[in-house]
Design an enzyme around this catalytic site. Sequence first.
Site, PDB file in Angstrom:
ATOM      1  N   ASN A  34      31.238  12.498 -20.595  1.00 53.76           N
ATOM      2  CA  ASN A  34      31.653  11.843 -21.846  1.00 53.76           C
ATOM      3  C   ASN A  34      32.564  12.742 -22.687  1.00 53.76           C
ATOM      4  OD1 ASN A  34      29.956  13.728 -22.959  1.00 53.76           O
ATOM      5  ND2 ASN A  34      28.459  12.259 -23.784  1.00 53.76           N
ATOM      6  N   SER A 126      17.002  25.779 -15.541  1.00 53.37           N
ATOM      7  CA  SER A 126      17.351  27.037 -16.207  1.00 53.37           C
ATOM      8  C   SER A 126      16.195  28.014 -16.141  1.00 53.37           C
ATOM      9  CB  SER A 126      17.666  26.711 -17.670  1.00 53.37           C
ATOM     10  OG  SER A 126      17.725  27.872 -18.444  1.00 53.37           O
ATOM     11  N   TYR A 150      15.340  22.806 -26.399  1.00 53.16           N
ATOM     12  CA  TYR A 150      16.202  22.795 -25.212  1.00 53.16           C
ATOM     13  C   TYR A 150      15.385  23.104 -23.952  1.00 53.16           C
ATOM     14  CZ  TYR A 150      19.334  24.471 -21.603  1.00 53.16           C
ATOM     15  OH  TYR A 150      19.945  24.674 -20.386  1.00 53.16           O
ATOM     16  N   LYS A 154      14.366  20.804 -20.372  1.00 55.90           N
ATOM     17  CA  LYS A 154      14.540  21.189 -18.959  1.00 55.90           C
ATOM     18  C   LYS A 154      13.192  21.098 -18.239  1.00 55.90           C
ATOM     19  CE  LYS A 154      18.865  21.756 -18.872  1.00 55.90           C
ATOM     20  NZ  LYS A 154      19.703  20.902 -18.075  1.00 55.90           N
ATOM     21  N   ASN A 199      27.402  31.210 -28.786  1.00 58.58           N
ATOM     22  CA  ASN A 199      25.994  31.631 -28.869  1.00 58.58           C
ATOM     23  C   ASN A 199      25.694  32.702 -27.839  1.00 58.58           C
ATOM     24  OD1 ASN A 199      25.159  29.501 -30.739  1.00 58.58           O
ATOM     25  ND2 ASN A 199      25.617  28.126 -29.028  1.00 58.58           N
ATOM     26  N   ASN A 200      26.408  32.650 -26.741  1.00 58.72           N
ATOM     27  CA  ASN A 200      26.071  33.517 -25.600  1.00 58.72           C
ATOM     28  C   ASN A 200      26.877  34.806 -25.635  1.00 58.72           C
ATOM     29  OD1 ASN A 200      25.808  30.447 -24.134  1.00 58.72           O
ATOM     30  ND2 ASN A 200      24.073  31.825 -24.074  1.00 58.72           N
ATOM     31  N   ARG A 232      19.479  40.980 -18.830  1.00 53.84           N
ATOM     32  CA  ARG A 232      19.585  39.639 -18.235  1.00 53.84           C
ATOM     33  C   ARG A 232      20.203  39.730 -16.844  1.00 53.84           C
ATOM     34  NH1 ARG A 232      16.999  39.167 -22.110  1.00 53.84           N
ATOM     35  NH2 ARG A 232      17.149  37.654 -23.807  1.00 53.84           N
ATOM     36  N   ARG A 295      17.231  38.690 -32.284  1.00 57.79           N
ATOM     37  CA  ARG A 295      17.423  37.249 -32.478  1.00 57.79           C
ATOM     38  C   ARG A 295      16.087  36.563 -32.209  1.00 57.79           C
ATOM     39  NH1 ARG A 295      21.977  34.424 -28.761  1.00 57.79           N
ATOM     40  NH2 ARG A 295      20.468  34.957 -27.149  1.00 57.79           N
TER      41      ARG A 295
HETATM   42  P1  NAD Z   1      28.792  22.356 -20.482  1.00 58.80           P
HETATM   43  O1  NAD Z   1      28.434  21.896 -21.862  1.00 58.80           O
HETATM   44  O2  NAD Z   1      30.027  23.150 -20.310  1.00 58.80           O
HETATM   45  O3  NAD Z   1      28.857  21.105 -19.496  1.00 58.80           O
HETATM   46  C1  NAD Z   1      28.071  19.953 -19.684  1.00 58.80           C
HETATM   47  C2  NAD Z   1      28.991  18.753 -19.551  1.00 58.80           C
HETATM   48  O4  NAD Z   1      28.206  17.579 -19.717  1.00 58.80           O
HETATM   49  C3  NAD Z   1      30.082  18.714 -20.624  1.00 58.80           C
HETATM   50  O5  NAD Z   1      31.327  18.522 -19.973  1.00 58.80           O
HETATM   51  C4  NAD Z   1      29.717  17.516 -21.504  1.00 58.80           C
HETATM   52  O6  NAD Z   1      30.858  16.875 -22.013  1.00 58.80           O
HETATM   53  C5  NAD Z   1      28.928  16.654 -20.544  1.00 58.80           C
HETATM   54  N1  NAD Z   1      27.915  15.790 -21.160  1.00 58.80           N
HETATM   55  C6  NAD Z   1      26.969  16.133 -22.072  1.00 58.80           C
HETATM   56  N2  NAD Z   1      26.204  15.065 -22.366  1.00 58.80           N
HETATM   57  C7  NAD Z   1      26.663  14.031 -21.619  1.00 58.80           C
HETATM   58  C8  NAD Z   1      26.290  12.664 -21.485  1.00 58.80           C
HETATM   59  N3  NAD Z   1      25.281  12.157 -22.193  1.00 58.80           N
HETATM   60  N4  NAD Z   1      26.970  11.882 -20.627  1.00 58.80           N
HETATM   61  C9  NAD Z   1      28.012  12.396 -19.906  1.00 58.80           C
HETATM   62  N5  NAD Z   1      28.419  13.674 -20.003  1.00 58.80           N
HETATM   63  C10 NAD Z   1      27.750  14.480 -20.847  1.00 58.80           C
HETATM   64  O7  NAD Z   1      27.522  23.156 -19.930  1.00 58.80           O
HETATM   65  P2  NAD Z   1      27.392  24.091 -18.642  1.00 58.80           P
HETATM   66  O8  NAD Z   1      27.279  25.490 -19.102  1.00 58.80           O
HETATM   67  O9  NAD Z   1      28.395  23.729 -17.636  1.00 58.80           O
HETATM   68  O10 NAD Z   1      25.935  23.641 -18.166  1.00 58.80           O
HETATM   69  C11 NAD Z   1      25.752  22.608 -17.227  1.00 58.80           C
HETATM   70  C12 NAD Z   1      24.265  22.352 -17.065  1.00 58.80           C
HETATM   71  O11 NAD Z   1      23.611  23.561 -16.675  1.00 58.80           O
HETATM   72  C13 NAD Z   1      23.557  21.890 -18.339  1.00 58.80           C
HETATM   73  O12 NAD Z   1      22.605  20.910 -17.993  1.00 58.80           O
HETATM   74  C14 NAD Z   1      22.874  23.146 -18.851  1.00 58.80           C
HETATM   75  O13 NAD Z   1      21.716  22.849 -19.587  1.00 58.80           O
HETATM   76  C15 NAD Z   1      22.532  23.846 -17.537  1.00 58.80           C
HETATM   77  N6  NAD Z   1      22.415  25.302 -17.682  1.00 58.80           N
HETATM   78  C16 NAD Z   1      23.435  25.995 -18.268  1.00 58.80           C
HETATM   79  C17 NAD Z   1      23.311  27.376 -18.426  1.00 58.80           C
HETATM   80  C18 NAD Z   1      24.393  28.153 -19.142  1.00 58.80           C
HETATM   81  O14 NAD Z   1      24.102  29.234 -19.675  1.00 58.80           O
HETATM   82  N7  NAD Z   1      25.641  27.707 -19.135  1.00 58.80           N
HETATM   83  C19 NAD Z   1      22.158  28.023 -17.983  1.00 58.80           C
HETATM   84  C20 NAD Z   1      21.160  27.294 -17.365  1.00 58.80           C
HETATM   85  C21 NAD Z   1      21.297  25.915 -17.229  1.00 58.80           C
HETATM   86  C1  WQD Z   2      21.996  37.480 -23.580  1.00 62.35           C
HETATM   87  C2  WQD Z   2      21.611  38.802 -24.248  1.00 62.35           C
HETATM   88  C3  WQD Z   2      20.871  38.531 -26.518  1.00 62.35           C
HETATM   89  C4  WQD Z   2      24.716  37.220 -28.118  1.00 62.35           C
HETATM   90  C5  WQD Z   2      20.660  31.625 -23.059  1.00 62.35           C
HETATM   91  C6  WQD Z   2      19.690  30.491 -23.125  1.00 62.35           C
HETATM   92  C7  WQD Z   2      19.202  30.142 -21.740  1.00 62.35           C
HETATM   93  C8  WQD Z   2      20.373  29.902 -20.781  1.00 62.35           C
HETATM   94  C9  WQD Z   2      21.384  30.992 -20.834  1.00 62.35           C
HETATM   95  C10 WQD Z   2      20.814  27.558 -20.632  1.00 62.35           C
HETATM   96  C11 WQD Z   2      20.337  38.698 -25.100  1.00 62.35           C
HETATM   97  C12 WQD Z   2      22.147  39.355 -26.462  1.00 62.35           C
HETATM   98  C13 WQD Z   2      23.708  37.644 -27.282  1.00 62.35           C
HETATM   99  C14 WQD Z   2      25.220  38.113 -29.101  1.00 62.35           C
HETATM  100  C15 WQD Z   2      23.681  39.787 -28.327  1.00 62.35           C
HETATM  101  N1  WQD Z   2      21.086  28.704 -21.112  1.00 62.35           N
HETATM  102  N2  WQD Z   2      23.190  38.902 -27.378  1.00 62.35           N
HETATM  103  N3  WQD Z   2      24.672  39.368 -29.166  1.00 62.35           N
HETATM  104  O1  WQD Z   2      19.568  34.193 -24.521  1.00 62.35           O
HETATM  105  O2  WQD Z   2      19.509  35.127 -22.148  1.00 62.35           O
HETATM  106  O3  WQD Z   2      20.017  32.758 -22.498  1.00 62.35           O
HETATM  107  O4  WQD Z   2      21.758  31.246 -22.197  1.00 62.35           O
HETATM  108  O5  WQD Z   2      19.897  27.217 -19.961  1.00 62.35           O
HETATM  109  O6  WQD Z   2      18.412  29.024 -21.879  1.00 62.35           O
HETATM  110  O7  WQD Z   2      18.599  30.884 -23.933  1.00 62.35           O
HETATM  111  O8  WQD Z   2      21.702  34.432 -23.144  1.00 62.35           O
HETATM  112  O9  WQD Z   2      23.991  35.152 -23.582  1.00 62.35           O
HETATM  113  O10 WQD Z   2      22.627  34.224 -25.504  1.00 62.35           O
HETATM  114  O11 WQD Z   2      22.043  36.449 -24.561  1.00 62.35           O
HETATM  115  O12 WQD Z   2      23.215  40.936 -28.433  1.00 62.35           O
HETATM  116  O13 WQD Z   2      26.101  37.777 -29.883  1.00 62.35           O
HETATM  117  O14 WQD Z   2      22.652  39.162 -25.165  1.00 62.35           O
HETATM  118  O15 WQD Z   2      20.008  39.036 -27.498  1.00 62.35           O
HETATM  119  O16 WQD Z   2      19.654  39.917 -24.964  1.00 62.35           O
HETATM  120  P1  WQD Z   2      20.098  34.182 -23.149  1.00 62.35           P
HETATM  121  P2  WQD Z   2      22.673  35.001 -24.242  1.00 62.35           P
END
Ligand code: NAD
Ligand code: WQD
Length: 341
Positions: A34, A126, A150, A154, A199-200, A232, A295
């Site tokens: 979307n 995740s 979040y 999952k 955020n990351n 990590r 954090r």
């Molecule tokens: P992303 O936000 O870049 O990609 C998600 C995509 O889904 C986006 O393009 C968004 O437009 C689309 N989307 C969201 N809601 C939708 C809906 N209702 N219908 C259709 N499309 C929709 O995220 P990503 O980093 O590529 O992550 C992909 C998946 O992996 C997610 O489910 C996320 O929770 C999971 N994941 C991500 C991480 C991470 O750190 N990036 C870690 C673990 C798990």
């Molecule tokens: C990594 C490390 C922070 C930002 C998150 C989600 C997890 C998964 C992956 C989706 C930590 C430190 C970070 C900053 C910092 N996503 N940090 N300054 O928290 O391990 O995982 O993303 O499923 O669910 O929680 O990843 O990249 O945010 O942080 O010092 O500005 O970096 O404290 O130690 P995290 P992150």
Amino acid sequence: MSQHVLVTGGAGFIGSHTVVQLVNAGHQVTILDNLSNSSIIALERIKKLCTGPLDFIEGDIRNPSLLEKLFSDHDITAVIHFAGLKAVGESVEKPLEYYENNVGGTTQLLKAMQHAGVKTFIFSSSATVYGDPETLPITEDSPRSTTNPYGQTKLMCEHILEDLDQTQDGWKIILLRYFNPVGAHISGTIGESPAGTPNNLMPFVSQVASGRRDTLSVFGNDYPTKDGTGVRDYIHVEDLAEGHLAALNYLLEQPDNTLQAINLGTGKGISVLELVNAFEQASGQQIPYQISPRRSGDIATCYADATRAKSLLGWQATKTVEDMCNDTWRWQSQNPNGYDA
Ligand code: NAD
Ligand code: WQD
């Protein structure tokens, strides 16, 4: 064997890299996205990296009539489900949006699949489902718990899929538990493009290196880790994408009623300061940082036991932290504002 794969969220960060690998491996791919967290520019770039055709439908996984039409118009054989919302902090502010999109959306998708008789499913889970791990490295059998909405979404989706496997015939399911995805395609044309302040860690570090932000806040240096900062398991998005292809191939060879949870990580823990140093090397830029308070909700250390992925899928991560930083830096330098002009 070539499959027709529906990739939800295929325009996003991990989805885009996976789509390119799927198409270039000879699979037919339909993306459903979307564009709530991605852009049409990403799609154009994905298409340029693909050696075959790519089908895109702009739409929402929560739209049952769209899903019904999609499955009746296309001969889909497997679904890789990335679509969802993923920001931990935002999920605390807007829990209902997260439950609706991630749990409601996944349920709608599974209902449509069941109706269409498509039952091969790869789910983006995740490492967040392990909460604060009691033992390291984290195996797939480690206890599951979560600390934010979040993570709950999952975990709830994992339970829904386990119930489906237990009670319904014919499903083949893999729960892929990603650790910390980073990096970008080697071309520098697709990568992670967070909206607003990242955020990351990795996108924040790369934006400081490029001068878009002044200083990195390191969240805590008093953790019981090698240098006091959080540790990590960072994994290159291209390795992650390969993990999806390996998961698809594995599922195709399995009998019906298969469910596996599989960690996708490198098995190595890297601290915040180690990552900052590696990025300074890769970019040739200084990354000013300050130590800030911890954090809320963060854990000290998280890294995978990745042996199940190797034994079941024949997959293991091959990219180094240097590759992750080099490729992120190429993407960041070529696209200082991500996909935004
Ligand atoms: P992303 O936000 O870049 O990609 C998600 C995509 O889904 C986006 O393009 C968004 O437009 C689309 N989307 C969201 N809601 C939708 C809906 N209702 N219908 C259709 N499309 C929709 O995220 P990503 O980093 O590529 O992550 C992909 C998946 O992996 C997610 O489910 C996320 O929770 C999971 N994941 C991500 C991480 C991470 O750190 N990036 C870690 C673990 C798990
Ligand atoms: C990594 C490390 C922070 C930002 C998150 C989600 C997890 C998964 C992956 C989706 C930590 C430190 C970070 C900053 C910092 N996503 N940090 N300054 O928290 O391990 O995982 O993303 O499923 O669910 O929680 O990843 O990249 O945010 O942080 O010092 O500005 O970096 O404290 O130690 P995290 P992150």
